[in-house]
Each structure stands twice: as structure tokens, then as C-alpha cells.
Design a protein around this motif. Structure first.
Motif, PDB file in Angstrom:
ATOM      1  N   PRO A 395      36.179  87.779   0.131  1.00 28.97           N
ATOM      2  CA  PRO A 395      37.374  86.933   0.012  1.00 28.97           C
ATOM      3  C   PRO A 395      38.612  87.766  -0.314  1.00 28.97           C
ATOM      4  O   PRO A 395      38.508  88.889  -0.813  1.00 28.97           O
ATOM      5  N   PRO A 396      39.800  87.214  -0.046  1.00 26.51           N
ATOM      6  CA  PRO A 396      41.042  87.943  -0.359  1.00 26.51           C
ATOM      7  C   PRO A 396      41.107  88.412  -1.806  1.00 26.51           C
ATOM      8  O   PRO A 396      41.612  89.495  -2.097  1.00 26.51           O
ATOM      9  N   GLU A 397      40.582  87.589  -2.733  1.00 30.72           N
ATOM     10  CA  GLU A 397      40.613  87.974  -4.145  1.00 30.72           C
ATOM     11  C   GLU A 397      39.795  89.239  -4.404  1.00 30.72           C
ATOM     12  O   GLU A 397      40.143  90.051  -5.263  1.00 30.72           O
ATOM     13  N   GLY A 398      38.686  89.409  -3.664  1.00 34.87           N
ATOM     14  CA  GLY A 398      37.880  90.620  -3.798  1.00 34.87           C
ATOM     15  C   GLY A 398      38.635  91.845  -3.326  1.00 34.87           C
ATOM     16  O   GLY A 398      38.584  92.912  -3.960  1.00 34.87           O
ATOM     17  N   PHE A 399      39.344  91.714  -2.207  1.00 35.42           N
ATOM     18  CA  PHE A 399      40.195  92.799  -1.726  1.00 35.42           C
ATOM     19  C   PHE A 399      41.224  93.177  -2.783  1.00 35.42           C
ATOM     20  O   PHE A 399      41.413  94.366  -3.100  1.00 35.42           O
ATOM     21  N   GLU A 404      43.545  96.798  -6.989  1.00 28.53           N
ATOM     22  CA  GLU A 404      44.105  97.037  -8.322  1.00 28.53           C
ATOM     23  C   GLU A 404      43.235  98.003  -9.117  1.00 28.53           C
ATOM     24  O   GLU A 404      43.738  98.873  -9.829  1.00 28.53           O
ATOM     25  N   ALA A 405      41.910  97.864  -8.967  1.00 28.66           N
ATOM     26  CA  ALA A 405      40.986  98.711  -9.727  1.00 28.66           C
ATOM     27  C   ALA A 405      40.932 100.129  -9.181  1.00 28.66           C
ATOM     28  O   ALA A 405      40.677 101.081  -9.925  1.00 28.66           O
ATOM     29  N   LEU A 406      41.154 100.270  -7.872  1.00 29.82           N
ATOM     30  CA  LEU A 406      41.079 101.573  -7.209  1.00 29.82           C
ATOM     31  C   LEU A 406      42.360 101.809  -6.417  1.00 29.82           C
ATOM     32  O   LEU A 406      42.373 101.782  -5.184  1.00 29.82           O
ATOM     33  N   PRO A 407      43.473 102.021  -7.112  1.00 26.01           N
ATOM     34  CA  PRO A 407      44.745 102.188  -6.402  1.00 26.01           C
ATOM     35  C   PRO A 407      44.699 103.372  -5.446  1.00 26.01           C
ATOM     36  O   PRO A 407      44.195 104.440  -5.768  1.00 26.01           O
TER      37      PRO A 407
END
Length: 645
Positions: A395-399, A404-407
Motif C-alpha cells: 500500500p502507499p503507506e508502506g512505501f 521515511e525510514a530509509l531516506p
């Protein structure tokens, strides 16, 4: 909530300049990715020839035509010969495999060590009578011995097939009895979630059901883990080497006891390499046969150009041997990468990736979503240059959470299947990453969306189809000499066009979104299973007159697994529910235990007696009943209203 299509990452000039696909595009004179994709699907013979030449595939290309015939009867590279294992083992040195597990020590296997182990197992298989075309079956977790046994099998021109030991005996027997293996290689058990699972009785039951066996080879994996040893240094329990009804019984150490030459039987392009299994809604699991040449070319292309992998990279994808992603993961050896194998529960995959300097990390979308919900984000991944997600739509939220976690690290969602052992839509280092969107159709994959009339559409949801062949399409189904079962699986709706069974929307720029299955196949944690396998377990119960199973998974969500039952008498008691769930867990897998068991007065069927799985799924997902099913075509239209959400 995150808007679908929100821009999350764009490649820098440095990323573009250093991408492996950039060098390839220059070598074939293509201006950009879209230009290359168009060429690859309009002139597939030229494109796939360029892949062979660009990677210097070991083998003889021959002077026959690259592509003859049309789908479903295409033949590739007539007159060529090669061997998967020879290409996978051609690197001279460096680490080849890194192994982690819940129950044993970390292991590193260098390329010379891997070659030596493959040679030993190859010699052992020859002593057992394994020859070109014979089948070797593995009931194995994701451990180095599985990879070694596969490569040894492939080196002989024999055919590999594997099942994960968390699958129940009936599921494995349904698969392996179809292919009549000469040798079964199996573990005594495995560890998962801190618990040990003894599978020795299951192995004996499987072996007893396979009269074709010349030998059963025990790997004392559980014993070794308890003793803190690698399997080749542990002795199988005495009960494990007792006689079985068919063939001799030896240990892994006995199989590898003798040194021997590492030789490779070069075979025609379409010679069977392995047999994978994908189930439809009726009959036994489909034994899908892939060829040496198609897999070599497809994995070289996909791993290098789409995952940007090559020598010096460390490749990790969380998988079991029962999922095609295991076959894809070990393909990292083809491009010179080190592959990371892991056997165990997905407690903290990010830590393994950080500890091993993984450069490309892949997993199923549900794991990413579970980490997002738990707030267990990745850290220490300074070497990471890409994350892959597959198994179900992310889902978009997973992306957005991963961005954010892996900029600075692109998140590539890929979709394909066991049927082609690859992803035919995915990402490259050249494409921007947008939430919930797959950036491109893969090179050589003419993916289109068809409307109900069979016409291609852009910007609308349609049936995912392939209108040009790919070399990694099945060379056949096992025991399907007429090809009828193969044709009926993919070409029964659109003549000469592969219908895959997914909903897809393709945009003008070639990006796309997958909206889940358009058929009734169950997809649980990336493991596809036909409903017929489910019904064989459920409807064996004398209390149950009929049943219907529905997987409500859709975009980015694994969904609920709902089992509807029509009872002979009475109601679904806690005791009956417990027995049903226990049987499904044991005979199929823990992934296939239903979330809910619901009693209904009848199962909706067509006039010809077919269960209405797809219409019921649509109803449960919100489609009005009158739009989802034609009551006039039903034998029992009165029961349909019992399936309203």
C-alpha cells in the motif's frame, strides 16, 4: 493515509550514471528506458539475443532461430546448449553464500567451497543413479544444503523440485507424486519462532507415498542445530536411517562422502531445470516446468537491470523454498552477487541485512506493513541501495514509511508469479518512486490491461495479460503431453494471449498499479494455493456437506481468509472448528488456517455445478450482488444473499 502516486524518491545523476542498466542501454544504442522497453517487446528476438551477448552466457548459442512459433508454442534459441549451474558457479572466488538461522551458527561459504560441495553432492547423486531428466525432490527449508543439492541436480541435467517442511504431508504428496522423483532429500525438522518442529514422521509418510524413489537422503538439520553444528558434522538419529518402503536410506554426509569432478551437462535451451507448483481452482497443483535457458536469461536481465545487482553486491530476500522467490534469490549467483539465506521466523530481518552489509533487501509486502504497524524500523543499513517488495501489493503507506525510514533508498514493488519465476512489472534505478505505484513494465515483458471485450486500455483497471512471449514462460506442465492443461491455465480467455489472473491499471508513462487477484486463487504470505486443495481437506469431514473458501486480500492488505460451510446437521461447534483448523494447519500450512468459519444454508453454484468463488469474493469486497452474479445462471440463487458483507 498517503495519496497514491505521491513522489517519494527520484534518482540522482550519480545513481543514473552508475546504474547497470545505463551501461546496457548505451551498449544497445537506446535513448532511455521507454525506448528500450518498446524495442524489447517489438523485437524480442533481438532483445533476448542482446541479453545473451551482454552477459556472456556460458554455452553455445547455435545458429538456429532465436524465436519460432507463437504463444503458447514458442521455442527459443533453437540449437543452443547451456547449463544453469555452470553459469551460476562461474565466479572464481569471494563469498558466495551467507547463512543465518534461528537454531545454528552463522555460516559463510566461499565460491571455491560451494563448487567443491556441489561436486561432492553431484558425485553422490550419480552413485544413486541420477541421470539427465531424472527428478530430485527436496523437502527442505532455506538452507545451504538446499542450494547445493539444487545446483548439483542442475549440473547433471536432472530436474529439481522443492517443498518447504512447513507444508503438510498431503500438500507435498500431491506435488511430488506427479513428478515421480528418483531421490528425496529431506530434513529431520526445523526451528521457527523459537520452537522445534520434528518432521521425521512426515518425511517417512512422504517417502512411503513415492514408489519411484531409489533413495531418501536425511539431513540432520534439527539435530545439528541442537548440537551447534553444521549438518555435515552431525549424525542422523538412528530412527532416521531405518529402512523405508522404497529405496535405500542414507545421510547427507553419506551423499557427500566422495570427492568428484565438477562437470556440467549442457542441455538444450528449453530442457527442464526445475518444477514449481501453482494451483488453480480445480484438480491437483499444476507442476510448472521452467527451462535452463529461459531462467538464466530472465534472471540475468531482471536481477541486473531491475535490482541493479552484480559482483560485490549482497542480496537477501526473505523466502522459503516453497515460494518462487527462493529460485529468484539463488539467481543472484548468476550475476556474481553473494546471496544471504535465512531460515526462521521474520523477527528482525533488518538486523541481518545490517550485519551482513546487504545491498538489496527483499521481502513480502505483509512484513513491511507489520513492521510499519509495530514501529520496528530498519537501522544501520548504510550499504543498502534498494528494497524490494512482492507477494501482494504494497500500500502507499508502506512505501511512505520505508521512504521515511530509509531516506534515499528506492522502494521497488514487483509483481509477476511462479508461472514465469520473475516479476514482469517492477522498478529500475532510473525511475522515480511514487507511493503505491509500480514504476514500469519490465524489459521484454509486453504487459497490457484488457477490458472485458479483450481490448487494451490505459488508465483503467483491466485484466493483466502478456501479448508477447517471454523465455521464462513454462516450457510445459509435467504429465501434460497434449499441452491442454497448460493452454487452459493461461490461454483459455484470449486466444494467443497470456491471461495472468491479476487486475492492473497501466498509466500513459508505463507505470502501473496491481489490484490483486482477478481469479479465486488463495495468496497467503506470497504462497499461492488453489481452492481445490483446501476443499479436499475440509470436505473430508463427515459433518460438512459443502464448502467455499474466499481470500479477501486486496491492494496492500493480505485480507481475511473466510471459510463458509454447509453442514449435514447442527452447527459449527468450537470442537468442530478446532478440528478443521488443526487439519488445515497440518495438511496445508499455517498460512491457510481461516480467520473465520461461517455456516450457510448452501454454497452458490452455477447450473453446471461450479462454485461461484469469484462472484462471492466480489460481493464481500463491496460489489452489489446483482452486478457480481447472474442469478439466472445459478442452480441455487436463493443462497447468494447469505454472502452479503
Amino acid at each position: 493515509m498517503v495519496a497514491e502516486g505521491e513522489l517519494l524518491w527520484e534518482p540522482t545523476p550519480s545513481v543514473v550514471a552508475n546504474a547497470k542498466i545505463t551501461r546496457y542501454l548505451a551498449s544497445v544504442g537506446r535513448a532511455d528506458y521507454q525506448d528500450a522497453w518498446q524495442w524489447s517487446v517489438e523485437d524480442p528476438a533481438a532483445f533476448w539475443t542482446s541479453v545473451w551477448d551482454y552477459f556472456g552466457v556460458v554455452g553455445e548459442r547455435g545458429d538456429g532461430p532465436v524465436m519460432t512459433g507463437t504463444m503458447p508454442g514458442v521455442e527459443w534459441f533453437t540449437g543452443s546448449s547451456l547449463n544453469y549451474a555452470e553459469n551460476a558457479l562461474r565466479r572464481a572466488d569471494g563469498p558466495a553464500v551467507i547463512f543465518h538461522s534461528e537454531g545454528g551458527p552463522r555460516r559463510v561459504i566461499t565460491m571455491p567451497e560451494l563448487r567443491a560441495e556441489v561436486a561432492r553432492i553431484r558425485t553422490g547423486l550419480v552413485k544413486l543413479g541420477v541421470r539427465r531428466g531424472d527428478r530430485v525432490a527436496g523437502y527442505l527449508p532455506n538452507i545451504p544444503e538446499a542450494l547445493i543439492a539444487f545446483l548439483a541436480t542442475a549440473s547433471l541435467g536432472a530436474i529439481w523440485s522443492a517443498g518447504s517442511p512447513d507444508f503438510g504431508v498431503p500438500s507435498i504428496v500431491d506435488r511430488f507424486t506427479q513428478i515421480e522423483p528418483k531421490v528425496l532429500i529431506a530434513v529431520d525438522g526445523y526451528r521457527y519462532g523459537g520452537k522445534s518442529f520434528d518432521r521425521s514422521e512426515a518425511v517417512r509418510d512422504i517417502a512411503a507415498a513415492l514408489p519411484s524413489l531409489r533413495a531418501t537422503v536425511w539431513i540432520p538439520y534439527l539435530v545439528a542445530a541442537e548440537e551447534g553444528l553444521p549438518p555435515q558434522q552431525a549424525e542422523p538419529a538412528s530412527t532416521h536411517v531405518a529402512a523405508l518402503p522404497h529405496g535405500e536410506v542414507i545421510g547427507w554426509e553419506g551423499l557427500r562422502a566422495e570427492e568428484g569432478p565438477l562437470e556440467f551437462e549442457r542441455v538444450p535451451f528449453g530442457h527442464p531445470l526445475w518444477i514449481l507448483y501453482s494451483s488453480g481452482t480445480t484438480g491437483l497443483p499444476k507442476p510448472i516446468v521452467h527451462g535452463h535457458g529461459g531462467v538464466v536469461l530472465e534472471h540475468l536481465k531482471s536481477l541486473s537491470f531491475h535490482q541493479d545487482l552484480g559482483e560485490g553486491d549482497v542480496f537477501f530476500w526473505y523466502t522459503t523454498t516453497g515460494w518462487m522467490m527462493w529460485n529468484y534469490l539463488v539467481g543472484g549467483l548468476l550475476v556474481g552477487s553473494t546471496v544471504v539465506l535465512y531460515d526462521g521466523a521474520p523477527t528482525d530481518l533488518w538486523s541481518i541485512a545490517a550485519d551482513e552489509g546487504v545491498t538489496y533487501f527483499g521481502t513480502g509486502a505483509p512484513y513491511i506493513v507489520s513492521c510499519m504497524k509495530a514501529g520496528t524500523g530498519p537501522t544501520g543499513l548504510s550499504s543498502l541501495k534498494g528494497v524490494g517488495s512482492t507477494g501482494s501489493p504494497l500500500p502507499p503507506e508502506g512505501f511512505a514509511w520505508l521512504a521515511e525510514a530509509l531516506p534515499g533508498v528506492p522502494v521497488g514493488s514487483f509483481s509477476g508469479g511462479t508461472d514465469v519465476c520473475t516479476g514482469f512489472v517492477g522498478a529500475t534505478p532510473l525511475h522515480p518512486i511514487r507511493a503505491g505505484v509500480i514504476p514500469c513494465r519490465s524489459l521484454g515483458a509486453r504487459v497490457e490491461a484488457f477490458d472485458p471485450s479483450g481490448k487494451p486500455v490505459i488508465g483503467e483497471v483491466g485484466e493483466l495479460v502478456l501479448t508477447q512471449p517471454m523465455p521464462s514462460m513454462p516450457v510445459m506442465f509435467w504429465n501434460d503431453p497434449s499441452g491442454d492443461r497448460y493452454r487452459d491455465s493461461y490461454f483459455d480467455v484470449y486466444q494467443g494471449v497470456w491471461r495472468h489472473g491479476d487486475w492492473i491499471k497501466i498509466s500513459e508513462d508505463g507505470s502501473c498499479v496491481i489490484y490483486g487477484r482477478s481469479d479465486s486463487t488463495l495468496n497467503r504470505g506470497g504462497v499461492r494455493m488453489g481452492t481445490s486443495e483446501f476443499y479436499r481437506v475440509v470436505e473430508r469431514f463427515p459433518e460438512i456437506a459443502d464448502s467455499l473458501v474466499i481470500d479477501t486480500g486486496q491492494l496492500g492488505q493480505e485480507g481475511r481468509l473466510l471459510l463458509y460451510v454447509t453442514l449435514v446437521d447442527g452447527e459449527v461447534t468450537p470442537e468442530l472448528e478446532g478440528r478443521l483448523k488443526a487439519a488445515l494447519r497440518e495438511e496445508l500450512s499455517p498460512r491457510h488456517v481461516p480467520n473465520e468459519i461461517i455456516a450457510v444454508p448452501g454454497i452458490p453454484r452455477t447450473l453446471s455445478g461450479k462454485k461461484l468463488e469469484v462472484p462471492v469474493r466480489k460481493i464481500l469486497l463491496g460489489t452489489p450482488v446483482e452486478q457480481a452474479a447472474n442469478r439466472d445462471a445459478m442452480a441455487n440463487p436463493e443462497v447468494l444473499d447469505h454472502f452479503r458483507p
